[in-house]
Design a protein around this motif. Structure first.
Motif, PDB file in Angstrom:
ATOM      1  N   GLN A   1      -5.759  12.131   1.604  1.00  0.00           N
ATOM      2  CA  GLN A   1      -6.618  11.662   0.522  1.00  0.00           C
ATOM      3  C   GLN A   1      -8.078  11.581   0.973  1.00  0.00           C
ATOM      4  O   GLN A   1      -8.994  11.966   0.239  1.00  0.00           O
ATOM      5  CB  GLN A   1      -6.161  10.291   0.029  1.00  0.00           C
ATOM      6  CG  GLN A   1      -6.978   9.743  -1.131  1.00  0.00           C
ATOM      7  CD  GLN A   1      -6.934  10.641  -2.350  1.00  0.00           C
ATOM      8  OE1 GLN A   1      -5.881  10.805  -2.964  1.00  0.00           O
ATOM      9  NE2 GLN A   1      -8.063  11.227  -2.722  1.00  0.00           N
ATOM     10  N   GLY A   2      -8.292  11.082   2.179  1.00  0.00           N
ATOM     11  CA  GLY A   2      -9.651  10.977   2.699  1.00  0.00           C
ATOM     12  C   GLY A   2     -10.306  12.335   2.838  1.00  0.00           C
ATOM     13  O   GLY A   2     -11.468  12.521   2.459  1.00  0.00           O
TER      14      GLY A   2
ATOM     15  N   ARG B   1      -0.752  10.240   4.221  1.00  0.00           N
ATOM     16  CA  ARG B   1      -1.319  10.172   2.868  1.00  0.00           C
ATOM     17  C   ARG B   1      -2.792   9.789   2.903  1.00  0.00           C
ATOM     18  O   ARG B   1      -3.607  10.316   2.135  1.00  0.00           O
ATOM     19  CB  ARG B   1      -0.537   9.149   2.028  1.00  0.00           C
ATOM     20  CG  ARG B   1       0.858   9.603   1.618  1.00  0.00           C
ATOM     21  CD  ARG B   1       1.561   8.510   0.840  1.00  0.00           C
ATOM     22  NE  ARG B   1       0.837   8.186  -0.396  1.00  0.00           N
ATOM     23  CZ  ARG B   1       0.887   6.995  -0.984  1.00  0.00           C
ATOM     24  NH1 ARG B   1       1.603   6.004  -0.461  1.00  0.00           N
ATOM     25  NH2 ARG B   1       0.221   6.782  -2.102  1.00  0.00           N
ATOM     26  N   THR B   2      -3.135   8.871   3.797  1.00  0.00           N
ATOM     27  CA  THR B   2      -4.531   8.421   3.903  1.00  0.00           C
ATOM     28  C   THR B   2      -5.416   9.533   4.440  1.00  0.00           C
ATOM     29  O   THR B   2      -6.526   9.755   3.933  1.00  0.00           O
ATOM     30  CB  THR B   2      -4.625   7.167   4.791  1.00  0.00           C
ATOM     31  OG1 THR B   2      -3.750   6.154   4.275  1.00  0.00           O
ATOM     32  CG2 THR B   2      -6.049   6.634   4.841  1.00  0.00           C
TER      33      THR B   2
ATOM     34  N   VAL C   1       2.181   6.678   5.564  1.00  0.00           N
ATOM     35  CA  VAL C   1       0.951   6.081   5.032  1.00  0.00           C
ATOM     36  C   VAL C   1      -0.268   6.703   5.714  1.00  0.00           C
ATOM     37  O   VAL C   1      -1.285   6.989   5.063  1.00  0.00           O
ATOM     38  CB  VAL C   1       0.943   4.545   5.213  1.00  0.00           C
ATOM     39  CG1 VAL C   1      -0.326   3.949   4.596  1.00  0.00           C
ATOM     40  CG2 VAL C   1       2.163   3.920   4.569  1.00  0.00           C
TER      41      VAL C   1
ATOM     42  N   LEU D   1      -9.339   1.125   3.987  1.00  0.00           N
ATOM     43  CA  LEU D   1      -9.730   2.309   3.216  1.00  0.00           C
ATOM     44  C   LEU D   1     -10.618   1.945   2.023  1.00  0.00           C
ATOM     45  O   LEU D   1     -11.657   2.573   1.800  1.00  0.00           O
ATOM     46  CB  LEU D   1      -8.486   3.065   2.736  1.00  0.00           C
ATOM     47  CG  LEU D   1      -8.757   4.310   1.882  1.00  0.00           C
ATOM     48  CD1 LEU D   1      -9.563   5.341   2.659  1.00  0.00           C
ATOM     49  CD2 LEU D   1      -7.444   4.921   1.380  1.00  0.00           C
ATOM     50  N   GLU D   2     -10.226   0.933   1.251  1.00  0.00           N
ATOM     51  CA  GLU D   2     -11.015   0.567   0.070  1.00  0.00           C
ATOM     52  C   GLU D   2     -12.423   0.131   0.473  1.00  0.00           C
ATOM     53  O   GLU D   2     -13.416   0.524  -0.165  1.00  0.00           O
ATOM     54  CB  GLU D   2     -10.335  -0.550  -0.716  1.00  0.00           C
ATOM     55  CG  GLU D   2     -11.104  -0.939  -1.972  1.00  0.00           C
ATOM     56  CD  GLU D   2     -10.402  -2.009  -2.798  1.00  0.00           C
ATOM     57  OE1 GLU D   2     -11.013  -3.079  -3.004  1.00  0.00           O
ATOM     58  OE2 GLU D   2      -9.261  -1.754  -3.231  1.00  0.00           O
TER      59      GLU D   2
ATOM     60  N   LEU E   1      -5.681   1.188   8.354  1.00  0.00           N
ATOM     61  CA  LEU E   1      -5.201   1.691   7.064  1.00  0.00           C
ATOM     62  C   LEU E   1      -5.632   0.775   5.912  1.00  0.00           C
ATOM     63  O   LEU E   1      -5.954   1.242   4.818  1.00  0.00           O
ATOM     64  CB  LEU E   1      -3.676   1.815   7.083  1.00  0.00           C
ATOM     65  CG  LEU E   1      -3.115   2.981   7.907  1.00  0.00           C
ATOM     66  CD1 LEU E   1      -1.620   2.794   8.155  1.00  0.00           C
ATOM     67  CD2 LEU E   1      -3.378   4.312   7.208  1.00  0.00           C
TER      68      LEU E   1
ATOM     69  N   VAL F   1       0.837  -1.209   0.000  1.00  0.00           N
ATOM     70  CA  VAL F   1       0.000   0.000   0.000  1.00  0.00           C
ATOM     71  C   VAL F   1       0.868   1.255   0.000  1.00  0.00           C
ATOM     72  O   VAL F   1       0.582   2.240  -0.681  1.00  0.00           O
ATOM     73  CB  VAL F   1      -0.944  -0.007   1.219  1.00  0.00           C
ATOM     74  CG1 VAL F   1      -1.566   1.364   1.455  1.00  0.00           C
ATOM     75  CG2 VAL F   1      -2.039  -1.050   1.043  1.00  0.00           C
TER      76      VAL F   1
ATOM     77  N   LEU G   1     -11.885   8.269   9.123  1.00  0.00           N
ATOM     78  CA  LEU G   1     -10.742   9.179   9.291  1.00  0.00           C
ATOM     79  C   LEU G   1     -10.555   9.564  10.753  1.00  0.00           C
ATOM     80  O   LEU G   1      -9.421   9.677  11.239  1.00  0.00           O
ATOM     81  CB  LEU G   1     -10.942  10.428   8.430  1.00  0.00           C
ATOM     82  CG  LEU G   1     -10.922  10.198   6.916  1.00  0.00           C
ATOM     83  CD1 LEU G   1     -11.291  11.477   6.177  1.00  0.00           C
ATOM     84  CD2 LEU G   1      -9.555   9.689   6.450  1.00  0.00           C
TER      85      LEU G   1
ATOM     86  N   ILE H   1      -2.932   4.345  -2.592  1.00  0.00           N
ATOM     87  CA  ILE H   1      -2.928   3.886  -1.192  1.00  0.00           C
ATOM     88  C   ILE H   1      -3.724   2.591  -1.031  1.00  0.00           C
ATOM     89  O   ILE H   1      -4.486   2.416  -0.077  1.00  0.00           O
ATOM     90  CB  ILE H   1      -3.489   4.955  -0.216  1.00  0.00           C
ATOM     91  CG1 ILE H   1      -3.261   6.347  -0.754  1.00  0.00           C
ATOM     92  CG2 ILE H   1      -2.833   4.832   1.156  1.00  0.00           C
ATOM     93  CD1 ILE H   1      -3.904   7.434   0.056  1.00  0.00           C
TER      94      ILE H   1
END
Length: 591
Positions: free
Chosen positions: A578-579, A574-575, A571, A516-517, A513, A99, A536, A105
């Motif tokens: 992005q979220g 970034r998550t 990570v 997320l998908e 983490l 990831v 989040l 991600i």
């Protein structure tokens, strides 16, 4: 990366091997408590009930066939037939390292190749949202449709779907005759259109007073409607001036809100004008609509009340005028045929639920909406004041959205100056805008879409709890760690390092983490951005627990562990970024 799907595939294979029918739901879910594993397979209960057999015996057979070598460190049978799965920390480390190197991600992109059976296929999704009435400035009532719709659009695009935005602006109808007549008089008095329409609310109010009270004005207004709908050039020119200035107001709001709608996304009611009579003629020809007291009406037996009376759906008034119903039917045809939609999503408040159910039933009967095209009307609740009533000014008037957003930025500015008195003017302006607008958006998006919610400045601007400022602060805190690591040259860079999951807090963070998908898919399926907000917040909270329990730059920590934890921080950052970007909320490196 979707752990839930990986486990579902494995358990499904074991269920078939144990003699269960293919397609039996393994019912994979997250465990509520660590002692019950990380995930549970609960499908044996339902399967045993259907097969009239003992669920624990069935679960025992499935476990015997279940191959999770290298994925699970322990599989155990619990209770009457639950299967608890404890994931292997080395396997989690491997997944997380994959990831970390992925641009998305770990969120798989939908395939544009119809022959690729390994990935889900890209869909064309038409999303109808925001849709302000151009007769007035945008007010707080337009907030939810605009930001909920935009969050779902961004989630769809991040997953790899083709999204076509449709801003179904109210730019047609009887009120425009009134407005055109009033604008015509203003221009005849040598006023400039931009000046006359500088305050849309006041302009509308003036026109309405004249319509209700001034002799002859209402007749002129009605005549102008007919002229406009008949293509009269003079009326069309006035209407276009009004539309252009109104749209400019909306664009200012979209820019403040960090919403992705553009002028090219506008497909207003007027765009369907030429198709309205054709739609009605088709309904009449197919016997779906009939003449009733001069009007053309569809009596919907499928939606009859408890007394058996059909639902009434008027598609053309006795005077020949068309309604929202006619426009929405024309929109169904345009979106399903011209835009080739696989799915249509519409965001409006809950008061329009009956209307859109009627639209769907009639459109499907008439062939305007083929069965293969999904049609989701997604209603939402209202923004309420502290008194539990719809949010309005103290005098009972409608609150302009621009004024609300300006106040949010102002309040954020005061709060940030209080926490950081030495901040410079440029940074203050940038951070205040991101925090203030983000606070308003997150407060709304974090609530269940279908619920009403209480608007509260103090809660939404708090740096504690499930708020945008809390999440923005969590992101900036991670950035400060990177800056400190760079200045002390701690270990290798976080992008080069291998993540090793060792401590319980690291495992909890890794598990979150890797969800997320699954979270984004739930947002897309149900059109519920609050699920991403919850995700989040939980991620940021787990990060804070990790930060407290697992030293990163502390003296005595080996370079290998420092590098691993910095990579884990990367990570998370970034998550979070992005979220929040999917929610339309901006972050900053320092606050």
């Amino acid at each position: 990366m979707n752990i839930k799907q990986i486990l579902a595939n494995k358990v499904s294979a074991a269920m078939v091997a144990a003699g269960l029918p293919e397609g039996t739901n393994p019912a994979i879910s997250l465990s509520n408590r660590p002692q019950f594993g990380d995930y549970q397979a609960n499908g044996m209960m339902g399967a045993a009930k259907k097969l009239k057999t003992n669920p624990r015996e069935l679960a025992t057979k499935v476990v015997a066939e279940l191959n999770l070598d290298g994925i699970a460190s322990k599989i155990e049978l619990a209770g009457p037939g639950f299967i608890n799965i404890h994931l292997d920390q080395n396997w989690l480390s491997t997944q997380l390292n994959t990831v970390a190197q992925d641009d998305h991600i770990g969120v798989t992109q939908r395939s544009t190749n119809p022959e690729d059976s390994r990935q889900e296929q890209q869909q064309t999704v038409v999303v109808d949202y925001s849709a302000p009435n151009l007769a007035k400035e945008m007010h707080v009532g337009h907030l939810r449709s605009t930001i909920i719709g935009d969050a779902v659009v961004r989630a769809l695009e991040f997953r790899g779907d083709k999204v076509i935005r449709q801003n179904h602006m109210g730019d047609w109808g009887t009120q425009f005759g009134m407005l055109i007549a009033h604008l015509s008089d203003k221009l005849a008095s040598d006023e400039v259109a931009e000046t006359a329409l500088g305050d849309l609310e006041n302009f509308y109010r003036e026109a309405k007073v004249r319509f209700d009270n001034e002799e002859g004005f209402a007749d002129r207004a009605r005549a102008d409607v007919v002229k406009l709908q008949s293509g009269d050039a003079a009326c069309a020119k006035l209407w276009q001036q009004f539309i252009d200035i109104s749209i400019a107001h909306s664009e200012e709001i979209y820019a403040k809100l960090n919403v992705s709608l553009k002028r090219s996304d506008i497909m207003g009611e007027s765009a369907y004008n030429e198709d309205l009579s054709i739609v009605v003629d088709e309904l009449m020809a197919k016997g779906i609509a009939i003449e009733d007291q001069g009007a053309r009406v569809v009596f919907i037996d499928e939606m009859a009340n408890k007394d058996g009376d059909p639902s009434v759906f008027i598609v053309q008034k006795s005077g020949g005028g068309f309604l929202y119903a006619t426009t929405d039917l024309a929109a169904c045809r345009y979106r399903s045929s011209k835009l080739a939609a696989d799915r249509i999503i519409i965001f409006t408040d809950a008061r329009q639920s009956l209307h859109f159910k009627q639209v769907e039933v009639v459109a499907r009967k008439a062939g305007l909406l083929p069965e293969h095209v999904g049609y989701d009307h997604c209603p939402f609740g209202m923004m309420m004041g502290d008194d539990g009533k719809p949010f309005k000014t103290r005098t009972g008037g409608t609150i302009k959205l621009a004024a609300l957003l300006d106040e949010a930025v102002s309040r954020a500015s005061e709060l940030i100056k209080e926490k950081n008195p030495d901040i410079n003017t440029t940074d203050l302006a940038e951070i205040s805008a991101k925090v203030g607008i983000g606070a308003v958006k997150f407060a709304d998006l974090s609530k269940n879409r279908t619920s009403d919610y209480i608007f509260n400045w103090k809660t939404m601007l708090s740096f504690e709890g499930a708020t945008a400022p809390y999440l923005q602060y969590a992101y900036s805190r991670i950035q400060s760690i990177f800056l400190k690591a760079e200045s002390t040259k701690a270990g290798v860079t976080q992008t080069q390092a291998t993540i090793a999951i060792i401590e319980p807090q690291e495992k909890a963070l890794a598990l979150k983490l890797l969800q997320l998908e699954d979270t984004i898919d739930a947002v897309i399926s149900e059109c519920t951005p609050n699920l991403l907000c919850n995700y989040l917040y939980e991620l940021a909270s787990l990060y804070m627990s990790f930060y407290e329990a697992c030293p990163i730059l502390k003296e005595g920590i080996s370079d290998e562990v420092k590098a691993s934890r910095l990579a884990l921080c990367q990570v998370v950052a970034r998550t979070l970024k992005q979220g929040l970007d999917i929610l339309g909320i901006e972050v900053m490196d320092r606050m």
